[in-house]
Write an enzyme that holds these catalytic residues in place. Sequence first.
Site, PDB file in Angstrom:
ATOM      1  CG  ASP A  56      -5.295   8.131   4.838  1.00 59.38           C
ATOM      2  OD1 ASP A  56      -5.971   8.601   4.494  1.00 59.38           O
ATOM      3  OD2 ASP A  56      -5.349   7.003   5.547  1.00 59.38           O
TER       4      ASP A  56
ATOM      5  CE  LYS B 171      -3.021   2.691   3.028  1.00 58.22           C
ATOM      6  NZ  LYS B 171      -3.812   2.863   4.367  1.00 58.22           N
TER       7      LYS B 171
ATOM      8  CG  ASP C  50      -1.580   5.198   4.993  1.00 62.64           C
ATOM      9  OD1 ASP C  50      -1.510   4.079   5.575  1.00 62.64           O
ATOM     10  OD2 ASP C  50      -2.733   5.492   4.423  1.00 62.64           O
TER      11      ASP C  50
ATOM     12  NE  ARG D  91     -10.562  -1.100   4.719  1.00 63.58           N
ATOM     13  CZ  ARG D  91     -11.222  -1.232   5.999  1.00 63.58           C
ATOM     14  NH1 ARG D  91     -12.229  -2.031   5.978  1.00 63.58           N
ATOM     15  NH2 ARG D  91     -10.426  -0.792   7.061  1.00 63.58           N
TER      16      ARG D  91
ATOM     17  CE  LYS E  79      -6.098   8.874   8.303  1.00 58.32           C
ATOM     18  NZ  LYS E  79      -6.589   7.946   9.127  1.00 58.32           N
TER      19      LYS E  79
ATOM     20  CG  ASP F 177      -9.554   7.772   7.108  1.00 67.50           C
ATOM     21  OD1 ASP F 177      -8.215   7.673   6.510  1.00 67.50           O
ATOM     22  OD2 ASP F 177      -9.534   7.871   8.447  1.00 67.50           O
TER      23      ASP F 177
ATOM     24  CD  GLU G 200      -6.670   5.389   2.850  1.00 70.19           C
ATOM     25  OE1 GLU G 200      -7.538   5.626   3.605  1.00 70.19           O
ATOM     26  OE2 GLU G 200      -5.314   4.794   2.868  1.00 70.19           O
TER      27      GLU G 200
HETATM   28  N1  BES Z   1      -3.977   4.790   7.014  1.00 68.38           N
HETATM   29  C1  BES Z   1      -5.032   4.291   7.938  1.00 68.38           C
HETATM   30  C2  BES Z   1      -4.388   3.339   8.993  1.00 68.38           C
HETATM   31  C3  BES Z   1      -3.376   4.071  10.085  1.00 68.38           C
HETATM   32  C4  BES Z   1      -3.798   4.755  11.199  1.00 68.38           C
HETATM   33  C5  BES Z   1      -2.227   3.624   9.808  1.00 68.38           C
HETATM   34  C6  BES Z   1      -2.942   4.921  12.077  1.00 68.38           C
HETATM   35  C7  BES Z   1      -1.068   3.969  10.661  1.00 68.38           C
HETATM   36  C8  BES Z   1      -1.394   4.785  11.774  1.00 68.38           C
HETATM   37  C9  BES Z   1      -5.977   3.939   7.269  1.00 68.38           C
HETATM   38  O1  BES Z   1      -6.092   4.483   5.798  1.00 68.38           O
HETATM   39  C10 BES Z   1      -7.329   4.252   7.934  1.00 68.38           C
HETATM   40  O2  BES Z   1      -7.528   5.586   8.129  1.00 68.38           O
HETATM   41  N2  BES Z   1      -8.117   3.269   8.416  1.00 68.38           N
HETATM   42  C11 BES Z   1      -9.115   3.680   9.133  1.00 68.38           C
HETATM   43  C12 BES Z   1     -10.185   2.620   8.866  1.00 68.38           C
HETATM   44  C13 BES Z   1     -11.606   2.818   9.246  1.00 68.38           C
HETATM   45  C14 BES Z   1     -12.234   4.142   8.598  1.00 68.38           C
HETATM   46  C15 BES Z   1     -12.265   1.710   8.854  1.00 68.38           C
HETATM   47  C16 BES Z   1      -9.073   3.456  10.638  1.00 68.38           C
HETATM   48  O3  BES Z   1      -7.794   2.789  11.224  1.00 68.38           O
HETATM   49  O4  BES Z   1      -9.625   4.428  11.393  1.00 68.38           O
HETATM   50 ZN    ZN Z   2      -4.454   4.854   4.852  1.00 71.52          ZN
HETATM   51 ZN    ZN Z   3      -7.308   6.259   5.796  1.00 77.30          ZN
END
Ligand code: BES
Ligand code: ZN
Ligand code: ZN
Length: 502
Positions: A273, A268, A291, A354, A280, A350, A352
Amino acid sequence: MKITLQRGKLEAFASEAIVAFHFEGDDKLIRETAAIDKASGGLISDVIQSEDFQGKLYQPSLIYPKGTIPAKRILLMGLGKRSDFHLDTWRGGASKAAQFLRDRGIKEFSLCPYLRGERKMSLEDSSQGLVEGIYLGLYQFTEFKTEEREKIKEVERVNLVIPDEKRIAYIQKAVDAAEIISRAVYLARDLVSQPANRKTPSMLAQMAKDVAENSGLKCKVLTMDEMKKLGMGAILAVASGSREPPKFILLEYKPQSSGLDTVVVIGKAITFDSGGLSLKPSENMDKMKQDMGGGAAAIGIMQAASQLKLPLHLVAFIPATENLPSGSAYRPGDILKSLSGKTIEVISTDAEGRLILADALAYSHRFKPKAIIDLATLTGACIIALGENVTGMMGNDEKLKARVGRAADLTGEKVWELPLWEEYEEQIKSEVADIKNVGGRPAGTITGGVFLKKFVGEYPWVHLDIAGPVWADKDKPYIPKGATGVGVRLVVQLLREWEVSS
Ligand code: BES
Ligand code: ZN
Ligand code: ZN
């Protein structure tokens, strides 16, 4: 930094510093340490008897031998209790010794890369581990410090001093491998450390091309138009909020021999992000330059695989894009058509990672791989579940997961499996599309994995959620604070053992 093998005895070796190790509570000195002690007239025994130094884990003590031996300094380094000792503490000991000397401005030092008679590590593992410990521990990201650069301290030379001629060629091999692997970790760390304005998808693609050119890999970058033609609707949607065009980076390593297994590595690479319209919170948003840690690891893995000349056909896919909000951004509620043909309802922009992985997974089917390994900073929930130091593993193939487990044991990159039971699928069922991209708060890491599984097909696959370990908030024995390069050593180890265990 140059690491060279030298034939000789440490106690007779002229150097700014030699390193001697000691186990806590051991009456007897380690053989190499005993030889230095004897040659220096018992200086090490004196320090131990004085109880100033007990050999506690990573406890240092600097001794000035004052001409009794050719070296200017002896650094005694504690390895903790012998019963707790393992390869990872050895890496740590090597790193801590190197950092201690570096921080005092010492530019050259010498040590023996193994402990004679220590049965817990083979000569090969021990030499590889020591060199990795030194390299990884000395990593610094200084590119953007323009002032007082002369104050940056760096080790220039390390001598690995080996008394036994017969072992030199054998150890050289392990040292060469350690250097290749450490350089690949450096590459991944450098990429993750870069700010998002210096690694847009286009810039990242150019960096991948440079790596390919230098390491004999093939590199192809799909442009936005090509992605449109292919029907990569998921990654295109994620990219739609940004002015920077997305890039789908392909790296291929194909040795001459035929009949080799094909393994696909997917990383990825969201170069920033922000969360998109599902924005966020601003606190810590700067961290989201990490990310693309999965993509960085994939590039590092490919560089190492090629330099190690692994007998495998490897293909890496690195879908790269920013995730930004704007008037052209994709929205919560949108329904996307992914490359696989499956439709995806966007609950959160967010989630994204996946989405871009869904297209990469579907694309990988063209290669009919024997295994697919994806690395992704996919969920914050993984940090909640396993902490900052542990990679979450999910997959559909027991043998492949066992390979990851073995590689984790050897490399010290901690991995813990989470289940992909069918009942979780309920959470990502959509009323209006084939699937939705968020399954609610419960089991957030697993529902991310379950989502990916829908795009894997029948291929053996393992998903590594590296959201926690991609970045270290605190110094670890051989991982300085900052980008860690996690996943590189793990997957390279797995690939090195591919033939052996298949
Ligand atoms: N890039 C983030 C996950 C992440 C969080 C990586 C903290 C490193 C540190 C990912 O894209 C994300 O935002 N995931 C969301 C998923 C949710 C919306 C289902 C998350 O973890 O809140
Ligand atoms: Zn992400
Ligand atoms: Zn994200």
